[in-house]
Design an enzyme around this catalytic site. Structure first.
Site, PDB file in Angstrom:
ATOM      1  N   LYS A 155      15.727  -1.272 -15.224  1.00 48.03           N
ATOM      2  CA  LYS A 155      14.900  -2.227 -15.966  1.00 48.03           C
ATOM      3  C   LYS A 155      14.818  -3.538 -15.198  1.00 48.03           C
ATOM      4  O   LYS A 155      15.719  -3.852 -14.412  1.00 48.03           O
ATOM      5  CB  LYS A 155      15.541  -2.513 -17.332  1.00 48.03           C
ATOM      6  CG  LYS A 155      15.394  -1.403 -18.341  1.00 48.03           C
ATOM      7  CD  LYS A 155      15.973  -1.798 -19.681  1.00 48.03           C
ATOM      8  CE  LYS A 155      15.849  -0.683 -20.695  1.00 48.03           C
ATOM      9  NZ  LYS A 155      14.461  -0.358 -21.078  1.00 48.03           N
TER      10      LYS A 155
ATOM     11  N   ARG B 246      16.300   9.681 -25.933  1.00 51.97           N
ATOM     12  CA  ARG B 246      15.937  11.039 -26.367  1.00 51.97           C
ATOM     13  C   ARG B 246      16.840  12.084 -25.721  1.00 51.97           C
ATOM     14  O   ARG B 246      17.068  13.144 -26.284  1.00 51.97           O
ATOM     15  CB  ARG B 246      14.446  11.280 -26.063  1.00 51.97           C
ATOM     16  CG  ARG B 246      14.097  11.192 -24.610  1.00 51.97           C
ATOM     17  CD  ARG B 246      12.597  10.994 -24.374  1.00 51.97           C
ATOM     18  NE  ARG B 246      12.197   9.588 -24.517  1.00 51.97           N
ATOM     19  CZ  ARG B 246      10.961   9.151 -24.361  1.00 51.97           C
ATOM     20  NH1 ARG B 246       9.980   9.998 -24.079  1.00 51.97           N
ATOM     21  NH2 ARG B 246      10.674   7.876 -24.492  1.00 51.97           N
TER      22      ARG B 246
END
Ligand code: BES
Ligand code: MN
Ligand code: ZN
Length: 500
Positions: free
Chosen positions: A281, A355
């Site tokens: 990120k 996920r």
């Protein structure tokens, strides 16, 4: 804040109540609430309103001292808007304005005599809850890791709520106790979220869960890396392996219902820090990725609440906890891993890690033959684009059983003032997750990123009734008031309470 509830009547009047401050409602059209009228024998309150010193607008206040004919040292007039429409919002602004004044008083006890039954589309229990949760939020401190603590709380520390008319003491007492349990649950969720990520590690979450189990008699199991390997949780472990912190897979059981009753399972995303992994990120604001365990935090907070309430329902809480770090051992874009249920996954972006850990937790949940499974996750930045910071995203399949579960959750959110909104799911979105080399890709083609993330999870939930809550926008606040909100503990707890 210490809350209690007390009935006042013609013998035991508000005017004769001994207290540092009596807070009563007034309205915009210069009308007095019933409680304000009861204190107005000498006309001091109507005179104050006529003078124009208080508008009656929601959240306006006027403090009077030495009102003739009453015992209390002070009367606090609090505006609640137009009298025929006390809205949720005007009641809540009245509550926060009252608490602000209370914090400045030279008295430590007060009585609140508000029209608890006059809030549009809400009942007195809702109003009691708004009071307790409002006070709990106002006094929440974030100085746990400061060497110099913030100034101590001053002013009112004990509030007696005048019981709504006609209510038997017990109803109010139960509502107060339930509200306090929710407030305590939210505080745990806030504290865990705000803690620095070098302290709040997967191990810390596991120890917190162990302490909860001790305090409230939950069963607990914490699965370690070896056990997760034996269970073939290749997807979860592919995220955990980039970090030096040990992953923890926490299973809490609250056996409040009959032993034969199918449990509700809550599954929380517990990424205690999300760097993005090799798909790193950007730097600015990355500290906020300590909040990527807020789904897990909300499961633990909800357990705190239902434990304290002794909720008569079987509930299982699953927390999949690890860090998402870049390292020589981290997963790479292009890696293909095998989930617990045998599905192969091409990791196209290591930052779509939520996920990857949840899919194995959702497969694990099958063994409980659940009545319903709800997962809670700070899953996608796209959810903030869609809904901002007010509303959590709700996702379920599109059939009758799932419409019913979705309605339950939406309704609980409305009741609790912790709202969610439903998104669509389906085959057309699922197609966006096709991979040339594996059964599924971990990111979708561009567009509908929150939905494709939910679709990814959906593939692992076909053996039971399931809903997914994306709390990326609602779990914490950024900016000057940076901090965890404690959401969606009110929604989840209310949903569970409604199932009893
Ligand atoms: N934890 C983030 C989601 C997130 C981002 C929540 C910002 C709140 C604020 C999640 O793991 C993530 O990185 N998601 C990616 C998915 C993408 C790579 C498909 C995202 O939303 O950008
Ligand atoms: Mn991520
Ligand atoms: Zn994440």
């Amino acid at each position: 804040m210490d809350f209690s509830i007390k009935a006042f009547d013609t013998k035991n009047t508000l005017a004769a109540a001994k207290t540092g401050c009596l807070a009563v409602a007034v309205f915009e059209n210069k009308k007095l609430s019933a409680a304000a009228q009861a204190l107005d024998a000498n006309g001091a309150i109507s005179a104050a309103i006529k003078s124009g010193d208080i508008s009656g607008k929601p959240g306006s206040t006027l403090l009077l001292r030495g009102v003739a004919g009453i015992t209390a040292a002070r009367v606090l007039l609090v505006g609640m808007g137009a009298d025929d429409t006390v809205t949720e919002k005007s009641f809540s602004s009245a509550v926060s304005a009252t608490l602000k004044v209370f914090a400045t008083l030279g008295s430590n006890d007060a009585i609140i005599a508000f029209p608890l039954e006059s809030v549009k589309e809400r009942d007195a229990n809702w109003a009691l809850r708004a009071l307790v949760l409002g006070a709990s939020e106002a006094e929440f401190r974030t100085d746990g890791q400061k060497s110099k603590k913030d100034p101590a709380l001053t002013g009112v520390r004990k509030i007696v709520v005048a019981a709504p008319s006609g209510s038997v003491g017990n109803i109010g007492k139960n509502a107060l106790a339930q509200a306090a349990a929710i407030a305590n649950g939210m505080n745990l969720t806030r504290e865990l979220g705000n803690l620095s990520p070098n302290v709040c590690t997967p191990t810390f979450l596991a120890n917190t869960a162990r302490k909860l189990a001790d305090d409230y008699g939950f069963d607990i199991e914490v699965l370690e890396r070896k056990q997760l390997e034996a269970l073939k949780m290749g997807s979860f472990l592919s995220v955990a392996k980039g970090s030096d912190e040990a992953p923890k897979f926490i299973v809490l059981k609250h056996n409040g219902g009959k032993s034969k009753d199918a449990p509700v399972v809550l599954v929380g995303k517990g990424i205690t820090f999300d760097t993005g992994g090799i798909s790193l990120k950007p730097g600015p604001g990355m500290d906020e990725m300590k909040y990527d365990m807020c789904g897990a935090g909300s499961v633990l907070g909800t357990f705190r609440a239902i434990g304290e309430m002794g909720l008569k329902l079987n509930v299982i809480g699953i927390v999949a906890a690890c860090e998402n770090m870049p390292s020589g051992r981290a997963s790479k874009p292009g890696d293909i891993v095998t989930a617990m249920n045998g599905t192969t996954i091409e990791i196209l972006n290591t930052d779509a890690e939520g996920r990857l850990i949840l899919c194995d937790a959702l497969s694990y949940a099958e063994r409980f033959k659940p009545a319903a499974v709800v997962d809670i996750a700070t899953l996608t930045g796209a959810c903030i684009v869609a809904l901002g910071h007010h509303t959590s995203g709700l996702f379920t399949r599109d059939d009758a059983a799932h419409d019913a579960l979705a309605d339950e959750l939406l309704q609980a959110g409305k009741q609790a003032g912790d709202v969610a909104w439903r998104f669509p799911l389906g085959e057309i979105y699922n197609d966006q997750l096709k991979s040339n080399f594996a059964d599924l890709a971990n990111i979708g083609t561009p567009g509908a990123a929150s939905i494709t993330a939910a679709c990814f999870l959906e593939n692992f939930t076909r053996k039971y009734t399931w809903a997914h809550l994306d709390i990326a926008g609602t779990a914490w606040k950024s900016g000057a008031n940076k901090g965890a909100t404690g959401r969606p503990v009110p929604l989840l707890t209310t949903f569970l309470m409604n199932r009893v």
